[in-house]
Design a protein around this motif. Structure first.
Motif, PDB file in Angstrom:
ATOM      1  N   SER A  42       0.822  -1.211   0.000  1.00 23.27           N
ATOM      2  CA  SER A  42       0.000   0.000   0.000  1.00 23.27           C
ATOM      3  C   SER A  42       0.854   1.258   0.000  1.00 23.27           C
ATOM      4  CB  SER A  42      -0.917   0.014   1.225  1.00 23.27           C
ATOM      5  OG  SER A  42      -1.799  -1.082   1.224  1.00 23.27           O
ATOM      6  N   ARG A  43       1.944   1.233   0.747  1.00 24.05           N
ATOM      7  CA  ARG A  43       2.811   2.422   0.808  1.00 24.05           C
ATOM      8  C   ARG A  43       3.492   2.678  -0.534  1.00 24.05           C
ATOM      9  NH1 ARG A  43       3.128   0.186   5.974  1.00 24.05           N
ATOM     10  NH2 ARG A  43       4.992  -1.067   5.617  1.00 24.05           N
ATOM     11  N   VAL A  44       3.843   1.608  -1.241  1.00 19.97           N
ATOM     12  CA  VAL A  44       4.431   1.778  -2.565  1.00 19.97           C
ATOM     13  C   VAL A  44       3.380   2.309  -3.533  1.00 19.97           C
ATOM     14  CG1 VAL A  44       5.492   0.582  -4.523  1.00 19.97           C
ATOM     15  CG2 VAL A  44       6.237   0.062  -2.195  1.00 19.97           C
ATOM     16  N   LYS A  62       0.999   4.299  -2.878  1.00 21.10           N
ATOM     17  CA  LYS A  62       0.869   5.741  -2.621  1.00 21.10           C
ATOM     18  C   LYS A  62       2.086   6.527  -3.103  1.00 21.10           C
ATOM     19  CE  LYS A  62      -2.148   5.383   1.464  1.00 21.10           C
ATOM     20  NZ  LYS A  62      -2.347   3.917   1.480  1.00 21.10           N
ATOM     21  N   ALA A  63       3.241   5.856  -3.216  1.00 18.71           N
ATOM     22  CA  ALA A  63       4.485   6.557  -3.537  1.00 18.71           C
ATOM     23  C   ALA A  63       4.686   6.780  -5.029  1.00 18.71           C
ATOM     24  CB  ALA A  63       5.677   5.774  -2.977  1.00 18.71           C
ATOM     25  N   VAL A  64       4.040   5.964  -5.880  1.00 13.34           N
ATOM     26  CA  VAL A  64       4.296   6.043  -7.320  1.00 13.34           C
ATOM     27  C   VAL A  64       2.982   6.183  -8.084  1.00 13.34           C
ATOM     28  CG1 VAL A  64       6.425   4.703  -7.140  1.00 13.34           C
ATOM     29  CG2 VAL A  64       4.256   3.518  -7.602  1.00 13.34           C
ATOM     30  N   SER A  65       3.110   6.566  -9.348  1.00  8.36           N
ATOM     31  CA  SER A  65       1.919   6.682 -10.193  1.00  8.36           C
ATOM     32  C   SER A  65       1.794   5.533 -11.186  1.00  8.36           C
ATOM     33  CB  SER A  65       1.948   8.014 -10.951  1.00  8.36           C
ATOM     34  OG  SER A  65       3.098   8.092 -11.781  1.00  8.36           O
ATOM     35  N   VAL A  66       2.845   4.723 -11.341  1.00  6.28           N
ATOM     36  CA  VAL A  66       2.785   3.561 -12.232  1.00  6.28           C
ATOM     37  C   VAL A  66       2.090   2.406 -11.517  1.00  6.28           C
ATOM     38  CG1 VAL A  66       4.846   4.207 -13.541  1.00  6.28           C
ATOM     39  CG2 VAL A  66       5.069   2.774 -11.489  1.00  6.28           C
ATOM     40  N   PRO A  67       1.615   1.396 -12.257  1.00  2.97           N
ATOM     41  CA  PRO A  67       0.974   0.245 -11.613  1.00  2.97           C
ATOM     42  C   PRO A  67       1.911  -0.449 -10.631  1.00  2.97           C
ATOM     43  CG  PRO A  67       0.577   0.208 -13.980  1.00  2.97           C
ATOM     44  CD  PRO A  67       1.600   1.277 -13.736  1.00  2.97           C
ATOM     45  N   VAL A  68       1.329  -0.908  -9.533  1.00  2.00           N
ATOM     46  CA  VAL A  68       2.071  -1.669  -8.524  1.00  2.00           C
ATOM     47  C   VAL A  68       1.489  -3.072  -8.459  1.00  2.00           C
ATOM     48  CG1 VAL A  68       2.597  -1.885  -6.060  1.00  2.00           C
ATOM     49  CG2 VAL A  68       2.702   0.360  -7.179  1.00  2.00           C
ATOM     50  N   ILE A  69       2.375  -4.063  -8.447  1.00  4.75           N
ATOM     51  CA  ILE A  69       1.989  -5.471  -8.373  1.00  4.75           C
ATOM     52  C   ILE A  69       2.360  -5.983  -6.984  1.00  4.75           C
ATOM     53  CG2 ILE A  69       2.272  -7.758  -9.390  1.00  4.75           C
ATOM     54  CD1 ILE A  69       3.414  -6.227 -11.904  1.00  4.75           C
ATOM     55  N   GLY A  70       1.386  -6.423  -6.211  1.00  5.28           N
ATOM     56  CA  GLY A  70       1.647  -6.930  -4.868  1.00  5.28           C
ATOM     57  C   GLY A  70       2.095  -8.373  -4.894  1.00  5.28           C
ATOM     58  N   SER A  71       2.957  -8.729  -3.937  1.00  2.00           N
ATOM     59  CA  SER A  71       3.495 -10.094  -3.877  1.00  2.00           C
ATOM     60  C   SER A  71       3.772 -10.467  -2.431  1.00  2.00           C
ATOM     61  CB  SER A  71       4.793 -10.172  -4.704  1.00  2.00           C
ATOM     62  OG  SER A  71       5.435 -11.421  -4.558  1.00  2.00           O
ATOM     63  N   GLY A  72       3.568 -11.743  -2.114  1.00  2.00           N
ATOM     64  CA  GLY A  72       3.894 -12.246  -0.788  1.00  2.00           C
ATOM     65  C   GLY A  72       2.696 -12.819  -0.064  1.00  2.00           C
ATOM     66  N   ASP A  73       2.760 -14.104   0.284  1.00  2.00           N
ATOM     67  CA  ASP A  73       1.722 -14.792   1.064  1.00  2.00           C
ATOM     68  C   ASP A  73       0.383 -14.864   0.353  1.00  2.00           C
ATOM     69  OD1 ASP A  73       3.595 -15.181   3.016  1.00  2.00           O
ATOM     70  OD2 ASP A  73       2.792 -13.718   4.431  1.00  2.00           O
ATOM     71  N   ALA A  98      -7.839  -6.004  -3.045  1.00  2.00           N
ATOM     72  CA  ALA A  98      -8.800  -5.075  -2.466  1.00  2.00           C
ATOM     73  C   ALA A  98      -8.183  -4.214  -1.367  1.00  2.00           C
ATOM     74  CB  ALA A  98      -9.998  -5.852  -1.915  1.00  2.00           C
ATOM     75  N   GLU A  99      -7.309  -4.802  -0.548  1.00  2.00           N
ATOM     76  CA  GLU A  99      -6.808  -4.100   0.633  1.00  2.00           C
ATOM     77  C   GLU A  99      -5.647  -3.164   0.346  1.00  2.00           C
ATOM     78  OE1 GLU A  99      -5.870  -6.973   3.623  1.00  2.00           O
ATOM     79  OE2 GLU A  99      -7.974  -7.609   3.884  1.00  2.00           O
ATOM     80  N   THR A 100      -4.853  -3.462  -0.659  1.00  2.00           N
ATOM     81  CA  THR A 100      -3.627  -2.676  -0.873  1.00  2.00           C
ATOM     82  C   THR A 100      -3.771  -1.579  -1.911  1.00  2.00           C
ATOM     83  OG1 THR A 100      -2.801  -4.163  -2.608  1.00  2.00           O
ATOM     84  CG2 THR A 100      -2.230  -4.717  -0.309  1.00  2.00           C
ATOM     85  N   GLY A 101      -4.761  -1.675  -2.775  1.00  2.00           N
ATOM     86  CA  GLY A 101      -4.863  -0.714  -3.869  1.00  2.00           C
ATOM     87  C   GLY A 101      -3.941  -1.033  -5.024  1.00  2.00           C
ATOM     88  N   ALA A 102      -3.295  -2.202  -4.977  1.00  2.00           N
ATOM     89  CA  ALA A 102      -2.402  -2.611  -6.065  1.00  2.00           C
ATOM     90  C   ALA A 102      -3.205  -2.805  -7.356  1.00  2.00           C
ATOM     91  CB  ALA A 102      -1.680  -3.906  -5.710  1.00  2.00           C
TER      92      ALA A 102
END
Length: 354
Positions: A221-223, A225-236, A248-252
């Motif tokens: 989530s913090r990433v 908020k930090a960037v304008s490009v797409p963010v891909i979440g990973s882990g667990d 849903a929770e991270t906004g990724a």
């Protein structure tokens, strides 16, 4: 049989699509956003796992994109065709993401140019590994060691963009930070975006955690908020439910699935259903056995080392009657017929148990 024939014949029995749906080649960050909006659940790069057969199963199971295992830029430069085997897509793959690793800009520039030339419009993106925590990689200043050197990391992004002629997106996969308690991901992600990265994938563990402990989705989530490009979440992301929840929770914009896809190629389609508020159908033991058969046949059809199917047997047949005995049979298998005999035995024991 060709991979396409295998998938057409065995895919329906395994609850898979007859052929993965093709998507147009992506050429910029905006198109990645559109692509991820349509199919946000992606198959992560996994060393020793992400071969053409595994990628084909994932795409047939609903993955929006599948990555190669990490490929050495030096290997492409010095190793020739042996390394290229990690990169070449099977006929069943509409396109792939190629993940490169190394630390020398000139080798990244060369590798990006070669990969673009060789794969053409079947190359969806080039990803740079800045996340691998394995000591044999980090001691060379590669993988997650790059988190300590954002200037060098930025130069690798720029080198890939130059080598590709800016014809495909260049992305970076990072971790929360190198050492416990020292989160650098948001600031580091901004530097990669400034260098031209079209998307950032972030794993919510520190490198020195390896794969222990829990991934911090708050870092994703913090990433975001930090960037304008797409963010891909990973882990667990160990289940379809976890995948839908992370999104849903991270906004990724997208979610990478790694170990959660072991023996579960449907996880991508199931997560997509949950995202839409639908309930995915359960996958029973017979469907899992059929998927194991299909996967092993794909290994054979793509010329892969069939020893990889020993791990597949453990993943697909987990929880079945006498699963330990089936795994014991699998570790002695040498041929396609040997593995299919294990599947036959699993089915026979299932019938006996009913």
């Amino acid at each position: 049989m060709t991979p396409s024939q295998v998938l057409a014949e065995w895919g329906p029995a395994a609850g898979l699509l007859a052929a993965p749906a093709a998507l147009p080649a992506q050429t910029d960050g905006l198109n990645l956003k559109s692509r991820f909006r349509l199919k946000p659940f992606l198959m992560a790069p996994m060393a020793g796992v992400s071969d053409a057969a595994y990628r084909t199963m994932a795409r047939a199971g609903g993955a929006g994109l599948a990555y190669t295992e990490m490929v050495s830029c030096a290997g492409l430069h010095y190793g020739g065709e042996k390394t290229w085997e990690l990169v070449e897509p099977a006929e069943t793959e509409p396109d792939i993401a190629v993940q490169l690793f190394g630390s020398k800009p000139e080798l990244f520039r060369e590798a990006a140019a070669s990969v673009c030339e060789r794969l053409g419009n079947r190359l969806a993106l080039i990803d740079i590994n800045m996340a691998c925590p394995v000591p044999k990689v980090t001691k060379k200043g590669e993988g997650s060691a790059l988190l300590d050197n954002p200037e060098l990391a930025a130069s690798l992004v720029q080198a890939c963009i130059e080598g590709s002629g800016a014809q495909v997106p260049v992305t970076a996969k990072i971790r929360r930070g190198r050492r416990m308690g020292e989160e650098v991901a948001p600031e580091f992600a901004r530097a990669m975006e400034a260098a031209g990265a079209s998307a950032i994938a972030v794993h919510g563990r520190f490198a020195n955690q390896l794969y222990h402990g829990e991934a911090d989705w708050g870092c994703v989530s913090r990433v975001v908020k930090a960037v304008s490009v797409p963010v891909i979440g990973s882990g667990d992301v160990s289940s379809a439910q976890a995948g839908a929840r992370m999104l849903a929770e991270t906004g990724a914009s997208a979610v990478m699935v790694a170990r959660g896809s072991y023996g579960n190629p449907w996880i991508f389609r199931d997560a997509a259903a949950l995202r839409l508020g639908e309930s995915p159908a359960p996958h029973d033991a017979r469907e899992k056995i059929a998927a194991f058969r299909c996967h092993v046949r794909l290994l054979s059809a793509t010329g892969a080392n069939l020893k990889r199917a020993r791990s597949l047997a453990g993943w697909y047949l987990r929880g079945m009657p006498e699963a330990a005995r089936l795994r014991g049979m699998a570790v002695t298998c040498l041929t396609l017929e040997d593995y299919l005999a294990v599947a036959d035995e699993a089915e026979r024991m299932l019938c006996d148990a009913e």
